[in-house]
Scaffold this motif. Sequence first.
Motif, PDB file in Angstrom:
ATOM      1  N   VAL A  18       0.834  -1.202   0.000  1.00 33.51           N
ATOM      2  CA  VAL A  18       0.000   0.000   0.000  1.00 33.51           C
ATOM      3  C   VAL A  18       0.868   1.251   0.000  1.00 33.51           C
ATOM      4  CG1 VAL A  18      -1.699   1.306   1.326  1.00 33.51           C
ATOM      5  CG2 VAL A  18      -1.950  -1.168   1.080  1.00 33.51           C
ATOM      6  N   LEU A  57       0.971   4.003  -2.993  1.00 31.69           N
ATOM      7  CA  LEU A  57       0.634   5.404  -2.732  1.00 31.69           C
ATOM      8  C   LEU A  57       1.767   6.332  -3.168  1.00 31.69           C
ATOM      9  CD1 LEU A  57      -1.170   5.223   0.732  1.00 31.69           C
ATOM     10  CD2 LEU A  57      -2.190   5.698  -1.500  1.00 31.69           C
ATOM     11  N   LEU A  79      -4.669  -0.816  -6.292  1.00 27.62           N
ATOM     12  CA  LEU A  79      -5.010  -0.516  -4.898  1.00 27.62           C
ATOM     13  C   LEU A  79      -6.328  -1.171  -4.496  1.00 27.62           C
ATOM     14  CD1 LEU A  79      -4.088   3.219  -4.169  1.00 27.62           C
ATOM     15  CD2 LEU A  79      -3.418   1.214  -2.844  1.00 27.62           C
ATOM     16  N   MET A 106      -7.067  -4.270  -1.560  1.00 18.02           N
ATOM     17  CA  MET A 106      -7.853  -4.084  -0.343  1.00 18.02           C
ATOM     18  C   MET A 106      -9.139  -4.898  -0.299  1.00 18.02           C
ATOM     19  SD  MET A 106      -7.338  -0.080   0.634  1.00 18.02           S
ATOM     20  CE  MET A 106      -7.757   0.563  -0.970  1.00 18.02           C
ATOM     21  N   ASN A 159      -4.317  -4.724   4.569  1.00 16.45           N
ATOM     22  CA  ASN A 159      -4.056  -3.690   3.569  1.00 16.45           C
ATOM     23  C   ASN A 159      -4.979  -2.491   3.752  1.00 16.45           C
ATOM     24  OD1 ASN A 159      -1.943  -5.011   2.202  1.00 16.45           O
ATOM     25  ND2 ASN A 159      -3.383  -6.211   0.996  1.00 16.45           N
ATOM     26  N   GLN A 160      -6.209  -2.734   4.175  1.00 18.71           N
ATOM     27  CA  GLN A 160      -7.114  -1.623   4.452  1.00 18.71           C
ATOM     28  C   GLN A 160      -6.611  -0.789   5.627  1.00 18.71           C
ATOM     29  OE1 GLN A 160     -11.069  -3.200   4.967  1.00 18.71           O
ATOM     30  NE2 GLN A 160     -11.046  -4.281   3.006  1.00 18.71           N
ATOM     31  N   PHE A 209      -3.797   1.312   4.444  1.00 18.17           N
ATOM     32  CA  PHE A 209      -4.295   2.449   3.667  1.00 18.17           C
ATOM     33  C   PHE A 209      -4.745   3.579   4.588  1.00 18.17           C
ATOM     34  CE2 PHE A 209      -7.570   4.693   1.199  1.00 18.17           C
ATOM     35  CZ  PHE A 209      -6.864   4.964   0.040  1.00 18.17           C
ATOM     36  N   GLY A 219      -4.333   7.344   3.045  1.00 17.30           N
ATOM     37  CA  GLY A 219      -4.553   7.150   1.619  1.00 17.30           C
ATOM     38  C   GLY A 219      -5.677   7.997   1.059  1.00 17.30           C
ATOM     39  N   ILE A 224     -13.320   2.439  -2.328  1.00 17.42           N
ATOM     40  CA  ILE A 224     -12.398   2.220  -1.211  1.00 17.42           C
ATOM     41  C   ILE A 224     -13.065   2.593   0.111  1.00 17.42           C
ATOM     42  CG2 ILE A 224     -10.256   3.046  -0.164  1.00 17.42           C
ATOM     43  CD1 ILE A 224      -9.126   3.279  -3.016  1.00 17.42           C
TER      44      ILE A 224
END
Length: 258
Positions: free
Chosen positions: A173, A177, A195, A199, A205-206, A209, A214, A242
């Motif tokens: 991540v 970014l 991305l 996620m 991964n979330q 972020f 993010g 997202i």
Amino acid sequence: MYLKKPLWSEGIETTKQDSTGSSSSSDPNASVVELVNSLQQQRVYREVTLALTTGLRDARAEFSFLRLRALRSILNFLNSIAHSDSTIYLFNLTQSIPHLQVLPVLFQHSLKETGNDYNYSRVGDMSHIFGVEPMKLTSPSTDDEIALALRVLEGCCLLHPHSTTLAHQHNAVQVLLNILSTRGVLEQSACLDALISLMVDSSPNQMDFEKCNGIMEVADLIRDKQVDENLRYCLLQPVSFILMLIYWSDSSSALFFR
């Protein structure tokens, strides 16, 4: 990976059609059909491992044009297996073998971040002049190479859900970014799709972020008038998706721990 129909499989379809309506126990050709299916599966598995082995070999190369060619080959391979559940299953099996895993190669080569420390160790270090072994120089990743690597990353995460865990181990991540905020339009558009695939059903991964702010990074790109207008418009849909992923994950966690 485009497989030709083997000669020894001819007549199997005819046998299956002729034996329709009869039980497998009374069919004398049932064992032959089972053997042919087993041979076919082994053959496809060899083709899958061969495609990955040859592709990953060049993906580790020191020259960008070789890595670019390898990434195109791997991406075509992923597209060819995506239409069959059996080949996807075989691909998932190969990703449990360390030397056939795609994600580590991507982050160690094409998506490797080159910071000041890396440049200093490559240029400022003169110990190779007084040594015996020559210094190995690796050409930096081009825009096309990074964009293709992101597409391969997206494909691996969609076909093999455990790849999101491997990507988390490489701080995927944060890497993506950085690409989103520093690279061009070609890489940024591919980065958004990668991305999202990272996620999906991946709480680690979330969380990364959210820790990397993010949403603010993407919001800054949307507000930046110097960014390509089409890209700014395309950013709106991934952002909403997202946010929905993060909100759904938080809601599920709250219900679980209630």
